[in-house]
Design an enzyme around this catalytic site. Structure first.
Site, PDB file in Angstrom:
ATOM      1  CB  VAL A   1      43.826  41.072 134.583  1.00 10.44           C
ATOM      2  CG1 VAL A   1      43.279  39.662 134.791  1.00 10.44           C
ATOM      3  CG2 VAL A   1      42.943  41.851 133.609  1.00 10.44           C
ATOM      4  N   PRO A   2      44.351  40.955 138.189  1.00  9.73           N
ATOM      5  CG  PRO A   2      42.988  40.821 140.086  1.00  9.73           C
ATOM      6  CD  PRO A   2      42.965  41.179 138.624  1.00  9.73           C
ATOM      7  CB  CYS A   3      47.742  36.933 137.405  1.00 10.85           C
ATOM      8  SG  CYS A   3      49.044  38.043 136.829  1.00 10.85           S
ATOM      9  CG  HIS A   4      48.942  40.837 142.116  1.00 11.73           C
ATOM     10  ND1 HIS A   4      48.284  41.534 141.124  1.00 11.73           N
ATOM     11  CD2 HIS A   4      48.452  41.309 143.303  1.00 11.73           C
ATOM     12  CE1 HIS A   4      47.449  42.402 141.680  1.00 11.73           C
ATOM     13  NE2 HIS A   4      47.524  42.280 142.993  1.00 11.73           N
TER      14      HIS A   4
END
Length: 208
Positions: A176-179
């Site tokens: 889940v790409p919070c980056h």
């Protein structure tokens, strides 16, 4: 687990403990224990660890799907203790249950995958945090959004700080790409795996 299965496992355990430590025997014993526990429905949380360009990652899953991805700096033992409290104490290292997640992560880090196709268990997040985390995959591979843009995306433009908190507490980083969420001025902002890991992920996607 029936009495016969328990008897055989106990005999194997006694034999392993009464003889010199043999890594191969211990591995075999663990596999038998894993198979027996899974057959009896005794595993609520399966976990394993995998190597990656951002360090060793802990992967954990429930029957619903992948529930946790943890960086080494989070302390894997502490993460497992937290999962035991929040989800279930019936936790066992069971790599086969995480084979698909491990394979997709390997493909991602090898520039062969841009989107994950995994079942996810979001039960560790609630309310607004969960809402934000559900929308994070809408940020495409190699793209970024600001915390402000994410707040607008979830329909609450003033909740910029709350979006930051949701990203910082994301239990499924990388997948889940919070980056991909940055400050408005383009600087990185915080990241659960550390700024070096965030930079590595962004550079990996930019190079694809």
């Amino acid at each position: 687990m029936n009495d016969t299965m328990k008897h055989h496992l106990n005999d194997d355990a006694v034999a392993a403990l009464s003889s010199p430590i043999d890594a191969e025997k211990l591995t075999m014993l663990h596999r038998r224990l894993e198979a027996a526990a899974q057959a009896e429905g005794l595993i609520d949380v399966a976990y394993t660890t995998v190597s990656s360009p951002v360090g060793k990652l802990l992967l954990a899953a429930t029957p619903k799907g992948l529930v946790r991805v943890a960086y080494a700096n989070e302390d894997h033992d502490r993460v497992l203790e937290n999962l035991a409290v929040k989800l279930s104490p019936r936790i066992l290292r069971a790599p086969k249950r995480l084979d698909t997640a491990a394979r997709e992560l390997d493909e991602y880090f090898g520039h062969r995958r841009q989107r994950f196709d995994l079942d996810l268990d979001l039960s560790l997040s609630h309310g607004f945090r969960r809402l934000v985390q559900q929308h994070l995959p809408e940020i495409g591979y190699g793209q970024t959004r600001s915390y402000k843009e994410m707040a607008e995306m979830v329909g609450n433009p003033k909740a910029v700080r709350a979006v930051g908190t949701a990203c910082a507490t994301n239990p499924l980083p990388v997948v889940v790409p919070c980056h991909r969420v940055l400050r408005t001025d383009g600087t990185l902002g915080g990241y659960i795996g550390g700024l070096e890991a965030k930079t590595t992920l962004l550079e990996l996607e930019a190079a694809a």
